[in-house]
Design an enzyme around this catalytic site. Sequence first.
Site, PDB file in Angstrom:
ATOM      1  N   SER A 199      82.542  37.131  56.414  1.00  0.00           N
ATOM      2  CA  SER A 199      83.333  35.894  56.395  1.00  0.00           C
ATOM      3  C   SER A 199      84.636  36.176  55.654  1.00  0.00           C
ATOM      4  O   SER A 199      84.701  37.136  54.866  1.00  0.00           O
ATOM      5  CB  SER A 199      82.534  34.823  55.655  1.00  0.00           C
ATOM      6  OG  SER A 199      83.382  33.809  55.181  1.00  0.00           O
ATOM      7  N   TYR A 212      78.222  31.841  48.233  1.00  0.00           N
ATOM      8  CA  TYR A 212      78.467  32.396  49.582  1.00  0.00           C
ATOM      9  C   TYR A 212      79.327  33.663  49.463  1.00  0.00           C
ATOM     10  O   TYR A 212      79.031  34.679  50.092  1.00  0.00           O
ATOM     11  CB  TYR A 212      79.163  31.326  50.429  1.00  0.00           C
ATOM     12  CG  TYR A 212      79.256  31.640  51.901  1.00  0.00           C
ATOM     13  CD1 TYR A 212      78.125  31.704  52.703  1.00  0.00           C
ATOM     14  CD2 TYR A 212      80.495  31.863  52.504  1.00  0.00           C
ATOM     15  CE1 TYR A 212      78.221  31.977  54.064  1.00  0.00           C
ATOM     16  CE2 TYR A 212      80.601  32.128  53.857  1.00  0.00           C
ATOM     17  CZ  TYR A 212      79.461  32.187  54.634  1.00  0.00           C
ATOM     18  OH  TYR A 212      79.565  32.453  55.985  1.00  0.00           O
TER      19      TYR A 212
HETATM   20  N1  LIG Z   1      80.461  29.193  61.492  1.00  0.00           N
HETATM   21  C1  LIG Z   1      81.335  29.655  60.631  1.00  0.00           C
HETATM   22  O1  LIG Z   1      82.367  29.008  60.336  1.00  0.00           O
HETATM   23  C2  LIG Z   1      81.138  31.001  60.010  1.00  0.00           C
HETATM   24  C3  LIG Z   1      82.234  31.596  59.364  1.00  0.00           C
HETATM   25  C4  LIG Z   1      82.064  32.827  58.782  1.00  0.00           C
HETATM   26  C5  LIG Z   1      80.855  33.489  58.863  1.00  0.00           C
HETATM   27  N2  LIG Z   1      79.802  32.901  59.492  1.00  0.00           N
HETATM   28  C6  LIG Z   1      78.530  33.639  59.527  1.00  0.00           C
HETATM   29  O2  LIG Z   1      78.057  33.706  60.850  1.00  0.00           O
HETATM   30  C7  LIG Z   1      76.646  33.924  60.831  1.00  0.00           C
HETATM   31  C8  LIG Z   1      75.986  33.014  61.853  1.00  0.00           C
HETATM   32  O3  LIG Z   1      76.178  31.694  61.443  1.00  0.00           O
HETATM   33  P1  LIG Z   1      76.550  30.519  62.444  1.00  0.00           P
HETATM   34  O4  LIG Z   1      77.885  30.030  62.064  1.00  0.00           O
HETATM   35  O5  LIG Z   1      76.289  30.923  63.842  1.00  0.00           O
HETATM   36  O6  LIG Z   1      75.555  29.381  61.920  1.00  0.00           O
HETATM   37  P2  LIG Z   1      74.140  28.891  62.490  1.00  0.00           P
HETATM   38  O7  LIG Z   1      74.353  28.199  63.780  1.00  0.00           O
HETATM   39  O8  LIG Z   1      73.498  28.128  61.388  1.00  0.00           O
HETATM   40  O9  LIG Z   1      73.375  30.259  62.744  1.00  0.00           O
HETATM   41  C9  LIG Z   1      72.728  30.976  61.719  1.00  0.00           C
HETATM   42  C10 LIG Z   1      71.356  31.310  62.197  1.00  0.00           C
HETATM   43  O10 LIG Z   1      70.663  32.070  61.195  1.00  0.00           O
HETATM   44  C11 LIG Z   1      69.350  31.500  61.103  1.00  0.00           C
HETATM   45  N3  LIG Z   1      68.713  31.769  59.826  1.00  0.00           N
HETATM   46  C12 LIG Z   1      68.805  31.077  58.660  1.00  0.00           C
HETATM   47  N4  LIG Z   1      67.995  31.624  57.745  1.00  0.00           N
HETATM   48  C13 LIG Z   1      67.394  32.676  58.335  1.00  0.00           C
HETATM   49  C14 LIG Z   1      66.444  33.620  57.916  1.00  0.00           C
HETATM   50  N5  LIG Z   1      65.917  33.602  56.694  1.00  0.00           N
HETATM   51  N6  LIG Z   1      66.037  34.570  58.792  1.00  0.00           N
HETATM   52  C15 LIG Z   1      66.527  34.600  60.038  1.00  0.00           C
HETATM   53  N7  LIG Z   1      67.407  33.725  60.508  1.00  0.00           N
HETATM   54  C16 LIG Z   1      67.835  32.767  59.661  1.00  0.00           C
HETATM   55  C17 LIG Z   1      69.565  30.027  61.320  1.00  0.00           C
HETATM   56  O11 LIG Z   1      68.342  29.391  61.667  1.00  0.00           O
HETATM   57  P3  LIG Z   1      68.201  27.809  61.382  1.00  0.00           P
HETATM   58  O12 LIG Z   1      69.255  27.150  62.210  1.00  0.00           O
HETATM   59  O13 LIG Z   1      66.842  27.505  61.827  1.00  0.00           O
HETATM   60  O14 LIG Z   1      68.437  27.629  59.917  1.00  0.00           O
HETATM   61  C18 LIG Z   1      70.555  30.058  62.470  1.00  0.00           C
HETATM   62  O15 LIG Z   1      69.938  30.200  63.697  1.00  0.00           O
HETATM   63  C19 LIG Z   1      76.198  33.671  59.398  1.00  0.00           C
HETATM   64  O16 LIG Z   1      75.970  34.906  58.765  1.00  0.00           O
HETATM   65  C20 LIG Z   1      77.393  32.971  58.773  1.00  0.00           C
HETATM   66  O17 LIG Z   1      77.487  33.199  57.397  1.00  0.00           O
HETATM   67  C21 LIG Z   1      79.913  31.668  60.063  1.00  0.00           C
END
Ligand SMILES: NC(=O)c1ccc[n+]([C@@H]2O[C@H](COP(=O)([O-])OP(=O)(O)OC[C@H]3O[C@@H](n4cnc5c(N)ncnc54)[C@H](OP(=O)(O)O)[C@@H]3O)[C@@H](O)[C@H]2O)c1
Length: 357
Positions: A199, A212
């Site tokens: 991120s 974070y």
């Molecule tokens: N969206 C943004 O703005 C953004 C920006 C920078 C970085 N990121 C990074 O992108 C990555 C994906 O996030 P996203 O934005 O796509 O959000 P998301 O839709 O919440 O996806 C994250 C996924 O990880 C799962 N997860 C949570 N805890 C877990 C565990 N212990 N073991 C395995 N899976 C687990 C979640 O499951 P549940 O939904 O069931 O909790 C969800 O399916 C993350 O690493 C996040 O930090 C996101």
Amino acid sequence: MAQSAALVNSPRTQWFTRRFASMTTTFFIGQIIAIVSLSALLIFALAKLVSRQGCSHVSDGYGRAVLITGCDSGFGYQLARCLDHKGFVVFAGCLFPEGVGAQSLARQSSSNLKILKLDVTNDEDIQQAKKIVQESLPEKGLWAVVNNAGISDWAEIEWSTVEDFHQMVDINLFGAIRTSIAFLPLVRAAKGRMVYMSSIFSFFNCLNMGAYSVSKRGLEAFADCLRVEMASFGVKVSIIQPGNFGRATNILKIKTGFDIWEKLDKERKQVFNRQYVDLANEYFVSSCRTGFENPDLVIDAMMHAVTSAQPKYRYLLVSVTDMFFFKLFPHLPTALADAVFSLSSMYARRQEMLYAK
Ligand SMILES: NC(=O)c1ccc[n+]([C@@H]2O[C@H](COP(=O)([O-])OP(=O)(O)OC[C@H]3O[C@@H](n4cnc5c(N)ncnc54)[C@H](OP(=O)(O)O)[C@@H]3O)[C@@H](O)[C@H]2O)c1
């Protein structure tokens, strides 16, 4: 004769001679610098060309497998669909394999996509997933592991407990470390790719993102060290750094000012007044709502990291207008970087409101 000798030895002629000699020396040094720079540029271009030829673009995934963590929703879900479409065998790690997200992914994908129960904080899940992957690998093996699973939360450091930090790091950092250590031998055998979802908060220090940032900065340190170690095995390591894509995924966990206030102890309640907590909450939620609605920029970068012959070390994914700022930010002296925040209206409001009754 005497007149011409006098002319040759005159101070004016000597000055010209010295000047000419010094110009010749400068010109000569300039030429050497130009030749050396040009040769370095040529060697660099040649090295790039050779390394490009040695490694081919993975135009389709036939015979190759990819493991992705966190596929229940968001980037993981979308990437799983894209890679399945490209013909890869996709092992889609899901926290809840029977949940709505995992089931919808299974329905929308080919039979090459396999849903695995994979909680990245659970060693048993990881070992079980590894066993299943090993038993059903296609002929070209495990080409890539995409460490995507993650959570996010926001709070000032003093509003957090050690447990809050622990949980964040256990998923975002140790989750990726556990997965990497388990699956690296398979990726090494395929001379494949390791991809890490970081991120901008890995380098952008600001209010409310302490836990974070700790998890993502640690993740990048891990990925950077791994890249150095894996280079001799032909495994490439990439880091994805998205900015604000809060509206494109499920990452935003909405909470109220009351939720935060209730967690504070008496001493903290005297420092951070209730109005400020509400204001900070509204500010955070509204700024998240200004982010990208569409995840394509991130998915394209993840696809590039997995399939390109020359994946980048880092993919910084912010708007064109923000790009210059975020490229510059990590190189600013600390005092200047910190001063950037003092310009924000939120910082000024915070300053005024602290200790207020
Ligand atoms: N969206 C943004 O703005 C953004 C920006 C920078 C970085 N990121 C990074 O992108 C990555 C994906 O996030 P996203 O934005 O796509 O959000 P998301 O839709 O919440 O996806 C994250 C996924 O990880 C799962 N997860 C949570 N805890 C877990 C565990 N212990 N073991 C395995 N899976 C687990 C979640 O499951 P549940 O939904 O069931 O909790 C969800 O399916 C993350 O690493 C996040 O930090 C996101």
